[in-house]
Design a protein around this motif. Structure first.
Motif, mmCIF file in Angstrom:
data_model
loop_
_atom_site.group_PDB
_atom_site.id
_atom_site.type_symbol
_atom_site.label_atom_id
_atom_site.label_comp_id
_atom_site.label_asym_id
_atom_site.label_seq_id
_atom_site.Cartn_x
_atom_site.Cartn_y
_atom_site.Cartn_z
ATOM 1 N N ALA B 274 29.776 48.473 40.874
ATOM 2 C CA ALA B 274 30.820 48.458 39.842
ATOM 3 C C ALA B 274 30.258 48.593 38.430
ATOM 4 N N LEU B 275 28.953 48.458 38.277
ATOM 5 C CA LEU B 275 28.374 48.539 36.929
ATOM 6 C C LEU B 275 28.636 49.908 36.309
ATOM 7 N N ALA B 276 28.853 49.885 34.990
ATOM 8 C CA ALA B 276 29.147 51.136 34.284
ATOM 9 C C ALA B 276 28.008 52.137 34.439
ATOM 10 N N LYS B 277 26.770 51.620 34.535
ATOM 11 C CA LYS B 277 25.656 52.567 34.634
ATOM 12 C C LYS B 277 25.486 53.097 36.053
ATOM 13 N N ASN B 278 26.130 52.448 37.040
ATOM 14 C CA ASN B 278 26.091 52.953 38.406
ATOM 15 C C ASN B 278 27.346 53.765 38.686
ATOM 16 N N GLU B 279 28.152 53.315 39.667
ATOM 17 C CA GLU B 279 29.284 54.174 40.037
ATOM 18 C C GLU B 279 30.596 53.781 39.353
ATOM 19 N N PHE B 280 30.660 52.565 38.782
ATOM 20 C CA PHE B 280 31.865 52.110 38.071
ATOM 21 C C PHE B 280 33.074 52.065 38.997
ATOM 22 N N VAL B 281 32.860 51.752 40.275
ATOM 23 C CA VAL B 281 33.989 51.662 41.198
ATOM 24 C C VAL B 281 34.496 50.228 41.249
ATOM 25 N N ALA B 282 35.821 50.082 41.257
ATOM 26 C CA ALA B 282 36.416 48.750 41.305
ATOM 27 C C ALA B 282 36.851 48.444 42.726
ATOM 28 N N THR B 283 36.490 47.258 43.207
ATOM 29 C CA THR B 283 37.015 46.791 44.478
ATOM 30 C C THR B 283 38.349 46.126 44.180
ATOM 31 N N PRO B 284 39.429 46.512 44.851
ATOM 32 C CA PRO B 284 40.710 45.868 44.545
ATOM 33 C C PRO B 284 40.727 44.413 45.010
ATOM 34 N N GLY B 285 41.658 43.667 44.454
ATOM 35 C CA GLY B 285 41.827 42.280 44.884
ATOM 36 C C GLY B 285 41.145 41.309 43.958
ATOM 37 N N ALA B 286 41.561 40.054 44.062
ATOM 38 C CA ALA B 286 40.996 39.005 43.225
ATOM 39 C C ALA B 286 40.367 37.956 44.122
ATOM 40 N N GLN B 287 39.607 37.087 43.484
ATOM 41 C CA GLN B 287 38.969 35.988 44.206
ATOM 42 C C GLN B 287 40.031 35.063 44.818
ATOM 43 N N PRO B 288 39.773 34.493 46.007
ATOM 44 C CA PRO B 288 40.780 33.575 46.560
ATOM 45 C C PRO B 288 40.944 32.348 45.667
ATOM 46 N N SER B 289 42.157 31.843 45.630
ATOM 47 C CA SER B 289 42.443 30.671 44.804
ATOM 48 C C SER B 289 41.847 29.421 45.454
ATOM 49 N N PRO B 290 41.305 28.502 44.641
ATOM 50 C CA PRO B 290 40.645 27.322 45.200
ATOM 51 C C PRO B 290 41.573 26.418 46.018
ATOM 52 N N ASP B 291 42.891 26.530 45.860
ATOM 53 C CA ASP B 291 43.762 25.682 46.681
ATOM 54 C C ASP B 291 44.203 26.401 47.944
ATOM 55 N N ALA B 292 43.752 27.628 48.132
ATOM 56 C CA ALA B 292 44.117 28.350 49.344
ATOM 57 C C ALA B 292 42.946 29.218 49.795
ATOM 58 N N LEU B 293 41.825 28.577 50.079
ATOM 59 C CA LEU B 293 40.671 29.333 50.536
ATOM 60 C C LEU B 293 40.919 29.815 51.962
ATOM 61 N N PRO B 294 40.518 31.059 52.264
ATOM 62 C CA PRO B 294 40.692 31.522 53.642
ATOM 63 C C PRO B 294 39.798 30.718 54.588
ATOM 64 N N PRO B 295 40.231 30.552 55.849
ATOM 65 C CA PRO B 295 39.439 29.729 56.773
ATOM 66 C C PRO B 295 38.101 30.368 57.134
ATOM 67 N N GLY B 296 38.062 31.688 57.131
ATOM 68 C CA GLY B 296 36.824 32.365 57.515
ATOM 69 C C GLY B 296 35.959 32.658 56.315
ATOM 70 N N CYS B 297 35.339 33.828 56.332
ATOM 71 C CA CYS B 297 34.493 34.262 55.216
ATOM 72 C C CYS B 297 35.331 34.358 53.946
ATOM 73 N N LEU B 298 34.809 33.864 52.838
ATOM 74 C CA LEU B 298 35.590 33.817 51.606
ATOM 75 C C LEU B 298 35.846 35.216 51.032
ATOM 76 N N PHE B 299 34.996 36.162 51.358
ATOM 77 C CA PHE B 299 35.167 37.519 50.823
ATOM 78 C C PHE B 299 36.015 38.385 51.755
ATOM 79 N N GLN B 300 36.275 37.899 52.963
ATOM 80 C CA GLN B 300 36.942 38.702 53.983
ATOM 81 C C GLN B 300 38.251 39.380 53.512
ATOM 82 N N PRO B 301 39.133 38.691 52.730
ATOM 83 C CA PRO B 301 40.389 39.363 52.354
ATOM 84 C C PRO B 301 40.183 40.641 51.542
ATOM 85 N N ASN B 302 39.035 40.742 50.856
ATOM 86 C CA ASN B 302 38.801 41.936 50.044
ATOM 87 C C ASN B 302 37.707 42.833 50.621
#
Lengths: 202, 331
Positions: B274-302
């Motif tokens: 995502a760095l401007a000097k690399n490919e500048f690609v954005a991964t969609p989605g936001a970090q999971p909210s601390p009151d609703a963490l997914p049960p599995g891997c925290l990055f899995q939803p994105n």
């Protein structure tokens, strides 16, 4: 139909001149970078362009007229510190709809979640708040966006997300953007041209 | 009613050491740290916000460990947990060892400001009504304070008359040097720098980072907390990548190259690309909210390579190619 500032001079009270004889011009659909060392008045210039301050010398014109004094300002400024740009006693949904009602497409593209609407500003991170501040500023009547270090405190993924939304609007709506930043690679990636603000000690 | 009595004494559980395999004893050893906040949402209804989830990392003398990750991922809270300055509604579990001994609240209190020092994020951490020299001296503890203050001012090229100035009279770069001077006056062995460079001119950024490198070269341990990977890569030895309150990867600086194939976790790869000097690609989605963490891997939803298993089981940390990763697909 440019946004044009001519011969801008500004100082706070009777201190040293912060800006003197500064000219800057933005055309619709153009992305211009503004860089230069800290303390030279980049933020002050941004505030003048968006009508937050009146210049002591020179003038700012939009399509040859002064900036409108009432109603929705077509020149919107987004600040470096979102936590200072929101009312801490308002819920996020009220902050978001202060100027217009952003549609779902924009909210989705900025990854703003509906669950955040009922929160208070101190319950969101800087990156999350900045998405709200940007959405708030991107109403249909916005013609120019002044982005004063809007992604300096964000991680690379959030930066890329935010800038892709802005770039999209530049293409779709012919939005003009002034990007104030210290980040060389970012300016190179985004801008049609980059202006450097030099010391203007009067 | 100390909130930090929950720090367990349990050191018998063996967790594979997430490090590059150096033999030197770590100065700070954080194992399986979790931090959550209790909030009352109305009446006696409570909700728990888990802001740090089973995090492990080590910092050794003479090295800079950079902790990089998005804003709101709990990086600053990690620093506050180590210093023992979390608010009262925080609940902590896991172990924190400093020189192989448990960091109890009493020990934290006696160590912070002396052996463990913080270089804070913002110049606003200086007392606006106190002259700078006095503030720096107050961190020195002892009769030689004035002498020590002159020594650090000298070291960081602060003129003698600066000590009589108030914080608002300093330029940004000068204020940074004052903050570093305050942190180092007491010969701290562990220096934690929390976002020391946001929005600063490149020359000031470079200067601040060089100061941190010098501290590490004097055999102190430095933990640099930042969202700016590029800055971190210029001076750090190892990089801990933070996502949603845990370290998803600990990588070597050399792994951040080309398209990021040498990186281990999909989030680290996305961050690098995502760095401007690399490919500048954005991964969609936001970090999971601390009151609703997914049960599995925290990055899995994105995550693009997520499989059903990722959604159900939280991946354990494991060693991989001289670093650590928390992803079942990493190879």
């Amino acid at each position: 139909m440019p946004l044009e500032a001519r011969g801008i001079g500004f100082r706070y009270e009777s201190g040293q001149w912060v800006l003197r004889g500064v000219d800057i011009k933005l055309e619709p659909g153009e992305i211009v970078g503004l860089t230069g060392p800290s303390g030279l008045g980049k933020t002050t210039l941004a505030r003048i362009l968006a009508g937050y301050e009146r210049p002591l010398e020179g003038n700012v014109e939009l399509d040859g007229n002064p900036l409108p004094a009432t109603g929705y300002n077509p020149v919107q400024l987004v600040f470096q510190h979102p936590e200072k740009a929101v009312n801490p006693r308002w819920r996020m949904c009220d902050i978001l709809t202060e100027g217009w009602e952003p549609n779902d497409d924009l909210l989705t593209s900025l990854s703003i979640e509906k669950g955040w609407f009922s929160r208070w500003p101190n319950e969101l991170s800087g990156g999350e708040l900045q998405r709200f501040c940007l959405a708030r500023a991107l109403g249909p009547q916005t013609r120019y966006l002044i982005a004063d270090e809007i992604t300096a405190m964000l991680d690379a993924i959030t930066q890329a997300q935010i800038w892709h939304v802005v770039l999209d609007l530049v293409h779709k709506r012919n939005l003009g953007v002034l990007v104030i930043s210290h980040d060389g690679p970012l300016l190179k990636r985004l801008c049609n041209r980059v202006t450097e603000l030099k010391s203007e000690m009067g | 009613m100390s909130n930090q009595t929950a720090v367990s004494q349990n050191t018998s559980t063996t967790i594979p050491e997430a490090s590059t395999g150096g033999t030197m004893m770590p100065l700070l050893d954080v194992r399986d740290l979790s931090v959550s906040f209790v909030q009352y949402t109305g009446g006696l209804q409570m909700r728990f916000l888990t802001v740090i989830t089973s995090l492990s990392l080590t910092v050794r003398p003479g090295e800079i460990l950079a902790v990089v990750g998005s804003s709101g991922s709990g990086k600053s809270l990690l620093a506050h947990a180590i210093l023992g300055i979390l608010p009262n509604n925080a609940r902590i579990s896991g172990t924190m060892l400093y020189v192989n001994e448990d960091l109890t609240p009493e020990r934290q209190m006696s160590l912070r400001g002396r052996e463990i020092a913080l270089v804070p994020q913002s110049v606003n951490f200086l007392d606006p009504l106190m002259r700078v020299g006095f503030q720096v001296r107050s961190a020195a503890h002892g009769s030689e304070a004035a002498k020590a203050q002159r020594r650090v001012f000298d070291r960081y090229h602060l003129a003698d008359q600066v000590k009589g100035l108030f914080p608002f009279q300093l330029s940004g770069g000068m204020a940074r040097r004052v903050l570093v001077a305050t942190a180092t006056i007491s010969d701290a062995r562990l220096v934690i720098a929390d976002e020391p460079t946001p929005g600063l001119h490149p020359a000031v950024v470079k200067e601040t980072l060089n100061h941190l490198r010098e501290l590490a070269d004097e055999d102190r341990a430095v933990m640099l907390i930042t969202h700016d990977i590029e800055a971190a890569l210029t001076i750090a030895d190892r990089i801990a990548v933070f996502y949603a309150g845990t370290t998803v990867e600990i990588a070597l600086v050399a792994d951040f190259t080309d398209n990021g194939e040498a990186l281990r976790h999909p989030y680290s790869k996305a961050l690098w690309r995502a760095l401007a000097k690399n490919e500048f690609v954005a991964t969609p989605g936001a970090q999971p909210s601390p009151d609703a963490l997914p049960p599995g891997c925290l990055f899995q939803p994105n995550c693009k390579i997520a499989t059903p298993e990722c959604a159900s089981v939280r991946p354990k940390e494991r060693e991989l190619r001289g670093g650590m990763v928390r992803c079942i697909h990493a190879a």
